[in-house]
Design a protein around this motif. Structure first.
Motif, PDB file in Angstrom:
ATOM      1  N   ALA A  70       0.820  -1.246  -0.027  1.00  0.00           N
ATOM      2  CA  ALA A  70      -0.208   0.036  -0.064  1.00  0.00           C
ATOM      3  C   ALA A  70       0.950   1.134  -0.062  1.00  0.00           C
ATOM      4  CB  ALA A  70      -1.022  -0.109   1.228  1.00  0.00           C
ATOM      5  N   GLN A  71       2.063   1.296   0.951  1.00  0.00           N
ATOM      6  CA  GLN A  71       2.844   2.325   0.802  1.00  0.00           C
ATOM      7  C   GLN A  71       3.544   2.623  -0.395  1.00  0.00           C
ATOM      8  OE1 GLN A  71       2.344   3.848   3.564  1.00  0.00           O
ATOM      9  NE2 GLN A  71       3.584   5.697   2.852  1.00  0.00           N
ATOM     10  N   PRO A 109      -5.576   2.443  -2.307  1.00  0.00           N
ATOM     11  CA  PRO A 109      -6.168   3.032  -1.449  1.00  0.00           C
ATOM     12  C   PRO A 109      -6.610   2.283  -0.245  1.00  0.00           C
ATOM     13  CG  PRO A 109      -7.170   2.840  -3.695  1.00  0.00           C
ATOM     14  CD  PRO A 109      -5.823   2.035  -3.787  1.00  0.00           C
ATOM     15  N   TYR A 110      -5.735   2.169   0.723  1.00  0.00           N
ATOM     16  CA  TYR A 110      -6.042   1.486   1.856  1.00  0.00           C
ATOM     17  C   TYR A 110      -7.078   2.058   2.493  1.00  0.00           C
ATOM     18  CZ  TYR A 110      -2.799   5.142   3.668  1.00  0.00           C
ATOM     19  OH  TYR A 110      -2.498   6.360   4.062  1.00  0.00           O
ATOM     20  N   LEU A 157     -12.159   8.030  -8.698  1.00  0.00           N
ATOM     21  CA  LEU A 157     -11.716   9.557  -8.612  1.00  0.00           C
ATOM     22  C   LEU A 157     -11.473   9.781  -7.296  1.00  0.00           C
ATOM     23  CD1 LEU A 157     -11.601  11.924 -10.810  1.00  0.00           C
ATOM     24  CD2 LEU A 157     -13.826  12.440 -10.339  1.00  0.00           C
ATOM     25  N   GLU A 158     -12.484   9.528  -6.443  1.00  0.00           N
ATOM     26  CA  GLU A 158     -12.142   9.853  -5.168  1.00  0.00           C
ATOM     27  C   GLU A 158     -11.158   9.486  -4.478  1.00  0.00           C
ATOM     28  OE1 GLU A 158     -15.692   7.741  -5.296  1.00  0.00           O
ATOM     29  OE2 GLU A 158     -15.551   9.520  -6.740  1.00  0.00           O
ATOM     30  N   ASP A 159     -10.525   8.030  -4.781  1.00  0.00           N
ATOM     31  CA  ASP A 159      -9.305   7.713  -4.480  1.00  0.00           C
ATOM     32  C   ASP A 159      -8.119   8.409  -5.015  1.00  0.00           C
ATOM     33  OD1 ASP A 159     -10.542   5.496  -3.348  1.00  0.00           O
ATOM     34  OD2 ASP A 159     -10.545   4.538  -4.989  1.00  0.00           O
ATOM     35  N   VAL A 160      -8.175   8.905  -6.231  1.00  0.00           N
ATOM     36  CA  VAL A 160      -7.268   9.685  -6.942  1.00  0.00           C
ATOM     37  C   VAL A 160      -7.000  10.949  -6.212  1.00  0.00           C
ATOM     38  CG1 VAL A 160      -6.326  11.098  -9.036  1.00  0.00           C
ATOM     39  CG2 VAL A 160      -7.592   8.822  -9.269  1.00  0.00           C
TER      40      VAL A 160
END
Ligand code: SF4
Ligand code: SF4
Lengths: 231, 334
Positions: A33-34, A39-40, A121-124
Motif C-alpha cells: 500500500a505504501q 487506496p488502503y 476518482l475519489e481515491d485519486v
C-alpha cells in the motif's frame, strides 16, 4: 562469457508463496500500500491475505492465504481489455496503462483471481492529498493491480511485499537461474500454480500446506479433531 | 481431510461489476441484431418482397442496438464521468473503444469486435433500408429520403449481402462478450453464445410475429406475402424455442457435471423461483405451448401477440439471470 550471456537473457521472474509459513501479519499489504499508493483508506489492496477457520467445534485453527495478481501468461484480462490499456512487458509482467484505461471493468470480470480493483476518482483525489500532487503515481481513475513492483524488479530489487515479509513466506526468483533455491522450488514441481486447470499459466507458485507437519496450525486443528474423535 | 469442509477451500463471490444496464444491452443487442438479420435474410435468401417490413425492422433494429449500447456505456463507464462533468473522459471512452480497433489493430477483445460490428452494421443497415424507401410506408412520403434511396439503388444487393454477414455477427456476438471469464462458470460456459444466439433469433422472430399480426398489407399481394411470412415466423419460433429448451438443458447438464463452481451455480439457479417461474415457465414454455396450440388448431390467432410479448420478456430475463448468477469460484479458502 556464458555468465554474460545469461545476464543478457530476458528474466523469467516468478513469485513463490509458502503457505506453511504465513502468519497473517499483513506486513506485505502495508508495504505494498505504501510502495504503490493503493487506496488502503477504502480497503482496496493489490495484495491480500485471506484467512479461514478450519476444523470443527472447539478444535479449530486458522489458515492464511496470501494472494496477488498471478501475472498469467495466458492472460484473460489482456484478452478482455478493449483499449490496449492492459499489456504485457517483454518479461511477461502484466501491467495497466492508466491513461488508456476507460474503467469498463471487462478485465475485472475476466480475472479469475480477483486481482483487480477500481481506483476511483475519489481515491485519486485522496491519494494526491496524502502523497502530494507531484508524487502521486495515480493521476486519473483507472483499474489497478499488482505490477510485481516493476519499478523495483527492473532495478534488481525484490517486490516490496517480498522484501518486507518477516517469515519469507513470499519469495522472488528468476527461473532462468536454476541454481537459485527458490527457482528450484518451482522447477522441481514442489511449488505449483493456483487453479492450474484454468490454463492461465500463472507466474505465482504456491507451496501447499504440509499436512505431515504436526506443528502447522492447520494440522493442529485436524489432529485435535481426530484426537477428540478417538476419545 | 478430517475437519476441513470442502467449501472452505473455495470462495464463491457474486460479480457486481456488470449490472442491469449490461443485461438491457445484451437483450436489445441480440433482439436488434436478429431483427436486421431476419429482414435481410428474408429479402436476400428467401426473395420475399415486403419493403415496409424489411426497411422498418432494420431501422428499428439498429435503433434498439444503439439504444442498448447507451445502457452498456452507462453501466460500464460513462455514468461516473457524466456525473463528474468529465466530457473529456467520455470522448476518451469513445475514442478508446473505436480508435483502438481502427488505429491500433486491437481486435481480439469481444467488446472491440462488438463496437465495430455495431458501428458498421448501423451504417450499412440504414443505407440498405434507404434503398427500399420508395416503397416503404411513411419513408416513401419524404422526398429527400426517396432521392437518397434511389442514388443507392445500384448497390442494393451488395449492401444486402454485406449486411447479412455483419448482422449475423451482431446477433450472436453478445454471448461471447461474457465468455472471457474463466472463473465464472455461468459465463465461460461453452454453450452460452449458442443459447444467446437462439434466444436472439427467437426474440427477433417475436417482433415479426407482432408486425405481421397487427400491420395489414396495403394491397392483396403484400398481404399474401405477409401471411406467408407470418406462417413462417410462427413455425420458426416454435422450432427456435424448442432448440432453446434443448440448449438450456445442455447448459445445465454441463454446469452440473463440470466442476464445483458450476454445481454451486446450478443449485442456486434451479432453486430460484424467479428464474424457473418467470423465465423458464412464463418466458419460454408458456409461449411455446401457445404458439403450438395456434399452429395446430389454425385458430385462436389472438394468442400470437401474447406469445410474442412473453418471448420478449423471457429474452430479457435470460440475460438478466445469467448476469445475476455471474458468480466467481475463487480457488482459496474463506
Ligand atoms: S491474475 Fe488477473 S489481473 Fe493478474 S494477469 Fe491473471 S487475469 Fe490478469
Ligand atoms: S477497465 Fe481498463 S484495463 Fe480493464 S478492460 Fe477496461 S480499459 Fe482495459
Amino acid at each position: 562469457m556464458s555468465e554474460n550471456k545469461s545476464r543478457k537473457k530476458t528474466p523469467n521472474w516468478a513469485f513463490v508463496i509458502d503457505l506453511n509459513s504465513c502468519i497473517g501479519c499483513n506486513a506485505c499489504m502495508a508495504a505494498c500500500a505504501q510502495e504503490n499508493q493503493t487506496p488502503y483508506w477504502a480497503e482496496k489492496f493489490r495484495t491480500k491475505v485471506e484467512q479461514a477457520e478450519v476444523g470443527r467445534g472447539d478444535n479449530v485453527g486458522r489458515i492464511f492465504f496470501p494472494r496477488l495478481c498471478m501475472h498469467c501468461q495466458n492472460t484473460p484480462c489482456y484478452y478482455a481489455c478493449p483499449t490496449g490499456a492492459t499489456y504485457k512487458t517483454p518479461e511477461g509482467v502484466v501491467m495497466v496503462d492508466q491513461d488508456k484505461c476507460i474503467g469498463c471493468e471487462a478485465c475485472v470480470t475476466a480475472c479469475p483471481y480477483d486481482a483487480r480493483y477500481r481506483y476511483e476518482l475519489e481515491d485519486v483525489e485522496v491519494n494526491k492529498k496524502l502523497f502530494g500532487e507531484e508524487f502521486s503515481i495515480h493521476q486519473v481513475p483507472h483499474v489497478d493491480k499488482c505490477t510485481f513492483c516493476y519499478h523495483r524488479i527492473t532495478k534488481g530489487l525484490e517486490p516490496a511485499c517480498v522484501a518486507t515479509c518477516p517469515t519469507d513466506c513470499r519469495m522472488w526468483t528468476d527461473l532462468n537461474n536454476p541454481e537459485d533455491p527458490v527457482a528450484q522450488l518451482v522447477l522441481s514441481g514442489r511449488a505449483k500454480p493456483l487453479a492450474e486447470h484454468l490454463g492461465t499459466n500463472p507466474k505465482v507458485y504456491y507451496i501447499a500446506l504440509d499436512t505431515s507437519k504436526k506443528e502447522s496450525v492447520f494440522m493442529e486443528a485436524v489432529y485435535s479433531s481426530e484426537r477428540s474423535k478417538e476419545k | 481431510m478430517v475437519g476441513v469442509d470442502f467449501h472452505q477451500l473455495l470462495t464463491f463471490e457474486p460479480q457486481h461489476h456488470w449490472g442491469v444496464g449490461v443485461a438491457i444491452y445484451l437483450f436489445l443487442g441480440g433482439l436488434g441484431g436478429a431483427m436486421v438479420l431476419l429482414a435481410v435474410a428474408n429479402k436476400m435468401l428467401l426473395k420475399r418482397d415486403d419493403p415496409s417490413l424489411y426497411a422498418w425492422s432494420t431501422i428499428l433494429g439498429i435503433v434498439l442496438v444503439n439504444f442498448g449500447a447507451l445502457f452498456l456505456l452507462m453501466d460500464m463507464f460513462i455514468w461516473d464521468s457524466f456525473w463528474h462533468g468529465h466530457i473529456f473522459e467520455i470522448l476518451k471512452v469513445v475514442y478508446a473503444t473505436f480508435g483502438a480497433a481502427l488505429f491500433n489493430g486491437n481486435l481480439h477483445p469481444w467488446i472491440q469486435i462488438g463496437a465495430l460490428t455495431v458501428g458498421i452494421s448501423s451504417a450499412l443497415g440504414i443505407l440498405w433500408a434507404l434503398t427500399m424507401a420508395d416503397r416503404a410506408a411513411i419513408l416513401k412520403n419524404i422526398s429527400i429520403i426517396v432521392k437518397l434511396g434511389q442514388a443507392l439503388k445500384p448497390f442494393e444487393n451488395l449492401l444486402g449481402w454485406v449486411l447479412l454477414a455483419f448482422s449475423t455477427v451482431l446477433a450472436f456476438y453478445t454471448g461471447f462478450l461474457l465468455s472471457v471469464a474463466p472463473s465464472i462458470p455461468s459465463w465461460s460456459h461453452p454453450l452460452l453464445p449458442v443459447l444467446f444466439f437462439i434466444s436472439a433469433l427467437s426474440t427477433g422472430t417475436a417482433w415479426y410475429m407482432l408486425w405481421t399480426y397487427f400491420a395489414k398489407g396495403r394491397d392483396e399481394q403484400t398481404q399474401r406475402v405477409r401471411e406467408k411470412i407470418a406462417y413462417q415466423v410462427e413455425w420458426g419460433d416454435i422450432v427456435l424455442i424448442g432448440l432453446e429448451l434443448l440448449a438450456i438443458l445442455a447448459y445445465f447438464n454441463y454446469l452440473y457435471y463440470a466442476n464445483a463452481g458450476g454445481k454451486y451455480v446450478f443449485d442456486l439457479m434451479t432453486s430460484d423461483v424467479g428464474f424457473i417461474g418467470l423465465f423458464l415457465v412464463l418466458g419460454l414454455i408458456v409461449p411455446w405451448l401457445l404458439e403450438l396450440f395456434v399452429a395446430v388448431k389454425h385458430s385462436y390467432r389472438f394468442l400470437i401477440p401474447l406469445a410474442a410479448i412473453l418471448v420478449l420478456f423471457g429474452g430479457f430475463l435470460l440475460r438478466y439471470y445469467i448476469l445475476h448468477y455471474g458468480i466467481y469460484a475463487y480457488p482459496w479458502p474463506s
